[in-house]
Motif scaffolding. Structure first.
Motif, mmCIF file in Angstrom:
data_model
loop_
_atom_site.group_PDB
_atom_site.id
_atom_site.type_symbol
_atom_site.label_atom_id
_atom_site.label_comp_id
_atom_site.label_asym_id
_atom_site.label_seq_id
_atom_site.Cartn_x
_atom_site.Cartn_y
_atom_site.Cartn_z
ATOM 1 N N ASN A 1 -76.585 -38.624 9.487
ATOM 2 C CA ASN A 1 -75.845 -38.167 8.310
ATOM 3 C C ASN A 1 -76.007 -39.188 7.188
ATOM 4 N N ASN B 1 -77.090 -38.277 4.040
ATOM 5 C CA ASN B 1 -77.050 -37.630 2.724
ATOM 6 C C ASN B 1 -75.677 -37.034 2.488
ATOM 7 N N ASP C 1 -76.803 -30.174 0.899
ATOM 8 C CA ASP C 1 -76.861 -31.406 1.662
ATOM 9 C C ASP C 1 -78.275 -31.497 2.236
ATOM 10 N N ASP D 1 -79.405 -33.160 4.609
ATOM 11 C CA ASP D 1 -79.497 -33.310 6.057
ATOM 12 C C ASP D 1 -79.716 -31.954 6.720
ATOM 13 N N ASN E 1 -74.394 -32.705 10.366
ATOM 14 C CA ASN E 1 -74.648 -33.565 9.197
ATOM 15 C C ASN E 1 -74.886 -32.772 7.915
ATOM 16 N N ASP F 1 -69.422 -32.715 4.439
ATOM 17 C CA ASP F 1 -70.299 -32.324 5.548
ATOM 18 C C ASP F 1 -69.570 -32.566 6.878
HETATM 19 CA CA CA Z 1 -74.901 -34.948 5.138
#
Ligand code: CA
Length: 224
Positions: free
Chosen positions: A65, A67, A97, A99, A105, A157
């Motif tokens: 994770n 981002n 996001d 990820d 994530n 997230d």
């Molecule tokens: Ca993320």
């Protein structure tokens, strides 16, 4: 070994110890750049002769994770007619996001952090935590009282996990639009005028009206 990550671009990411066969990574990997490497290993004898068929090695880069969710806009503008019933759709906000979207994530959830002003209720709106749709949840939207609401919205997230998730915020500005809910009213109950006898075409009195609706719109102009 080949292709990418060894002797194919990007080269040198993986090295193999020629004696032990231990495969190592030489630099940090970024799943958002390359999510998977396909290598091919050959076992050779001391003279470099191939002694076994090559084997394929697939290396999946595990998502971290790393981002934070990013809203596509920092300020989102929407509108809703005054007097709208609870459940009226207003607008949709979106964050992305980088990820893995199939891993926690990259799984985002939305929520409203604050509403200003907080009248007639501090919770005039709600947000679908998965889609980002903002809808009304309370009655009492009245342009003549509150013309605009400002919401601070948050995307997190890790499915919105408040402890482990990464968050970002944006602003939703909701304009309450006018509907014709105020009849024009005369400014006085009685108008006085004087007319000299034997005259015509004189102005007796100017009858004026007021209207609480938004000025210079069809809801506001009065026809006599
Ligand atoms: Ca993320």
């Amino acid at each position: 070994m080949r292709p990418e990550g060894a002797d194919q671009p990007p080269t040198g990411i993986f090295i193999i110890n020629p004696i032990s066969g231990q495969l190592s990574v030489t630099k940090p990997l970024d799943r958002e750049l390359i999510a998977r490497f396909h290598l091919r290993a050959h076992a050779v004898d001391i003279n470099g002769n191939q002694v076994e068929n090559p084997i394929d090695i697939v290396i999946n880069v595990i998502d971290m994770n790393d981002n934070r969710p990013e809203f596509l806009h920092q300020v989102w503008n929407g509108s809703v007619p005054e007097g709208s019933k609870p459940g009226t759709y207003v607008m949709t906000v979106t964050a992305i996001d980088a990820d893995d979207p199939n891993a926690l994530n990259g799984m985002l959830r939305y929520r409203i952090l604050s509403q200003a002003p907080s009248t007639p209720s501090p919770n005039m709106f709600t947000i679908n935590n998965e889609t980002g749709d903002i809808i009304t949840v309370a009655a009492g939207l009245d342009r003549e009282k509150v013309q605009q609401y400002t919401l601070i919205i948050q995307a997190t997230d890790m499915e919105g996990n408040p402890t482990y998730g990464l968050s970002n915020t944006a602003t939703a500005v909701i304009t309450v639009t006018d509907v014709n809910d105020n009849p024009p009213e005369f400014t006085a109950m009685t108008f006085y005028g004087e007319v000299p006898e034997n005259r015509v075409d004189v102005i007796v009195a100017n009858l004026t009206v007021t209207d609480k609706d938004q000025p210079h719109t069809p809801a506001w102009n009065a026809a006599y």
